[in-house]
Design an enzyme around this catalytic site. Structure first.
Site, PDB file in Angstrom:
ATOM      1  N   LEU A  27       0.684  -1.317  -0.283  1.00 13.81           N
ATOM      2  CA  LEU A  27       0.106  -0.224   0.119  1.00 13.81           C
ATOM      3  C   LEU A  27       1.129   1.600  -0.085  1.00 13.81           C
ATOM      4  O   LEU A  27       0.062   2.069   0.416  1.00 13.81           O
ATOM      5  CB  LEU A  27      -0.549  -0.033   1.249  1.00 13.81           C
ATOM      6  CG  LEU A  27      -1.828  -1.020   1.117  1.00 13.81           C
ATOM      7  CD1 LEU A  27      -2.680  -1.164   2.628  1.00 13.81           C
ATOM      8  CD2 LEU A  27      -2.759  -1.378   0.388  1.00 13.81           C
ATOM      9  N   ARG A  28       1.887   0.749   0.159  1.00 15.06           N
ATOM     10  CA  ARG A  28       3.249   2.201  -0.335  1.00 15.06           C
ATOM     11  C   ARG A  28       3.004   3.186   1.313  1.00 15.06           C
ATOM     12  O   ARG A  28       4.486   3.439   1.341  1.00 15.06           O
ATOM     13  CB  ARG A  28       3.300   3.332  -1.364  1.00 15.06           C
ATOM     14  CG  ARG A  28       3.247   2.369  -2.474  1.00 15.06           C
ATOM     15  CD  ARG A  28       4.464   1.432  -2.729  1.00 15.06           C
ATOM     16  NE  ARG A  28       4.166   0.947  -3.864  1.00 15.06           N
ATOM     17  CZ  ARG A  28       5.489  -0.068  -3.695  1.00 15.06           C
ATOM     18  NH1 ARG A  28       6.319  -0.840  -3.424  1.00 15.06           N
ATOM     19  NH2 ARG A  28       5.046  -1.117  -5.666  1.00 15.06           N
ATOM     20  N   ASP A  63      -1.131  -9.401  -5.778  1.00 11.29           N
ATOM     21  CA  ASP A  63       0.319  -8.342  -5.669  1.00 11.29           C
ATOM     22  C   ASP A  63       0.412  -7.296  -6.079  1.00 11.29           C
ATOM     23  O   ASP A  63       1.210  -6.858  -6.665  1.00 11.29           O
ATOM     24  CB  ASP A  63       1.478  -9.781  -5.791  1.00 11.29           C
ATOM     25  CG  ASP A  63       3.100  -9.680  -6.019  1.00 11.29           C
ATOM     26  OD1 ASP A  63       3.442  -8.763  -5.072  1.00 11.29           O
ATOM     27  OD2 ASP A  63       4.175  -9.350  -6.968  1.00 11.29           O
ATOM     28  N   HIS A  88       2.871   1.622  -8.934  1.00  6.51           N
ATOM     29  CA  HIS A  88       4.038   3.075  -9.215  1.00  6.51           C
ATOM     30  C   HIS A  88       3.424   3.749  -9.941  1.00  6.51           C
ATOM     31  O   HIS A  88       2.524   3.670 -11.284  1.00  6.51           O
ATOM     32  CB  HIS A  88       4.685   1.981  -9.823  1.00  6.51           C
ATOM     33  CG  HIS A  88       6.052   1.260  -9.227  1.00  6.51           C
ATOM     34  ND1 HIS A  88       6.640   1.533  -7.928  1.00  6.51           N
ATOM     35  CD2 HIS A  88       5.883  -0.080  -9.607  1.00  6.51           C
ATOM     36  CE1 HIS A  88       7.299  -0.078  -7.672  1.00  6.51           C
ATOM     37  NE2 HIS A  88       6.789  -0.747  -8.264  1.00  6.51           N
TER      38      HIS A  88
END
Length: 424
Positions: free
Chosen positions: A64-65, A306, A310
């Site tokens: 999820l960054r 997965d 980006h």
């Protein structure tokens, strides 16, 4: 809010339901399937005629960054994307910044997910300190804090003795160990499958043996430690054979496969298309077929996204230097259901792999629409035609090979804990 959904085609594999029926929700739980109690009165009625009702999806691998890379995505943006795709539960690997190796990090992630209110996040705790593969973390404390398992993410634990001790430790406290099994020496700096395409493009290759050797080691360690293990991101048909043998020996091993490894192969890379750059890499058509057969046979338990969001800019570098991964939340169910429409898998096996099986692997009370269970579910229109683009893609990531393409099948409503969190 008390909700009644009428005339939907309910598929609830764990309870053996595959029929057109009604489902009723009260106080965040399933009140009835079929006819409700005569005293039940709905505040909201939904007609799902011609549509499917599934348990909420549980995605076993989604980055999820946040924290650490909020310029790419946030918990708010990605859980909202998840809800729009019928995903009510997400498993977050520990390779955030900072790493998930303290109870404080676990609580922070869960608090931010609760504040967003779209999907639940179940963190994995770090297996080793700093994911360096040198010293074990306090796994029991991380488990008590809310981690549903431990993992070293994509970092290899080269020391087999340390890995064995980690499994023994985890086994003592009944903590599942999540592994991405590959041999780091065979993996090297490879970026594509070792085969015709890697030779034609002149790219560093990852042989099939990198995975099969890694899996053989990890299965042997599970057998000697008594641990409960989950192998993430299977990519080779030969790996399925190893898993089948492990199941025949009644080892506590499950496995998952990313949706893109089921639908794509090395040939999709074409002329260096970095949108197809993933690790583990896309393998051969034969591997695709073997993975699908593994799901049909039950040797592979789960399908995951997965998810790795980006910006498109990060995919503009030369293939070896471009960012790795696909933003997969928005399309997980749509793509998985395409395997049903093309008669490659049964509806029950696909929905089990997205719901009941992942719930069992991480030990949560989800993926089950029996009376009294938490009301996490979705309505899916398998005839809905849509285009994945800037307007429809909810994830902040734009790195999907299906971006700009026409798709069929869309989640039209998602309910989590009895509350509508997404409606098309």
């Amino acid at each position: 809010m008390d909700i009644s959904i009428y005339n939907g085609h309910l598929i609830d594999p764990i309870n053996g339901v595959n029929q057109i029926t009604d489902i009723h929700i009260s106080q965040n739980r399933i009140e009835a399937v079929g006819n409700p109690n005569e005293n039940f009165k709905s505040e909201k009625m939904i007609d799902a005629k011609g549509q499917y009702i599934f348990p909420g999806i549980i995605d076993l691998c989604a980055r999820l960054r946040e924290p650490g890379e909020e310029h790419k995505a946030t918990i708010l943006s990605e859980t909202r994307a998840a809800a729009s795709a019928g995903i009510t539960s997400l498993v977050c690997p520990p390779d955030t910044l900072p790493i998930i190796e303290t109870p404080g990090m676990v609580h922070m992630i869960q608090n931010r997910a609760n504040a967003a209110g779209y999907s639940d996040i179940y963190p994995l705790g770090a297996l080793t300190v700093g994911l360096k593969g040198e010293k074990l973390t306090d796994m029991a404390t991380l488990h008590d804090a809310g981690c549903v398992g431990v993992s070293n993410a994509l970092e290899p634990v080269e020391n087999s003795l340390l890995m064995r001790r980690a499994m023994q430790y985890a086994s003592t406290y009944d903590i599942p160990v999540f592994m991405t099994s590959w041999d780091p020496w065979l993996q090297g700096n490879g970026v594509v499958h070792e085969g015709i395409i890697s030779t034609q493009l002149g790219l560093p290759a990852i042989p099939e043996a990198a995975e099969t050797v890694g899996i053989a080691r990890d299965i042997a360690l599970v057998e000697t430690s008594g641990a409960s293990a989950h192998i993430n991101l299977i990519s080779c048909a030969r790996s399925v054979f190893r898993l089948m043998e492990a199941r025949q020996r009644n080892l506590q091993i499950s496995a998952s496969v990313a949706i893109h490894n089921l639908l794509c192969s090395e040939t999709d890379i074409g002329e260096f298309d970095t949108l197809y750059k993933v690790i583990p890499p896309l393998r051969t058509k034969q591997d695709q077929e073997g993975l699908i057969q593994g799901l049909a046979n039950g040797d592979i338990a789960a399908i995951c996204s997965d998810h790795q969001p980006h910006s498109l800019d990060s995919k503009l570098s030369p293939f070896s230097e471009a960012a790795t991964g696909i933003a997969g939340l928005d399309t997980l169910l749509t793509l998985a259901w395409s395997l049903v429409k093309t008669h490659q898998l049964s509806a029950e096996s696909v929905i089990s792999a997205l719901t009941a099986n992942p719930a069992r692997i991480i030990g949560i009370e989800r993926g089950n629409l029996a009376v009294g269970m938490p009301a996490d579910l979705l309505i899916f229109d398998d005839t809905f035609n849509w285009r994945l683009d800037e307007m429809t893609m909810m994830s902040n990531g734009r790195n999907s090979p299906w971006f700009g393409k026409e798709l069929t099948g869309k989640v039209v409503l998602t309910i989590k804990d009895g509350q509508i969190v997404w409606e098309l």
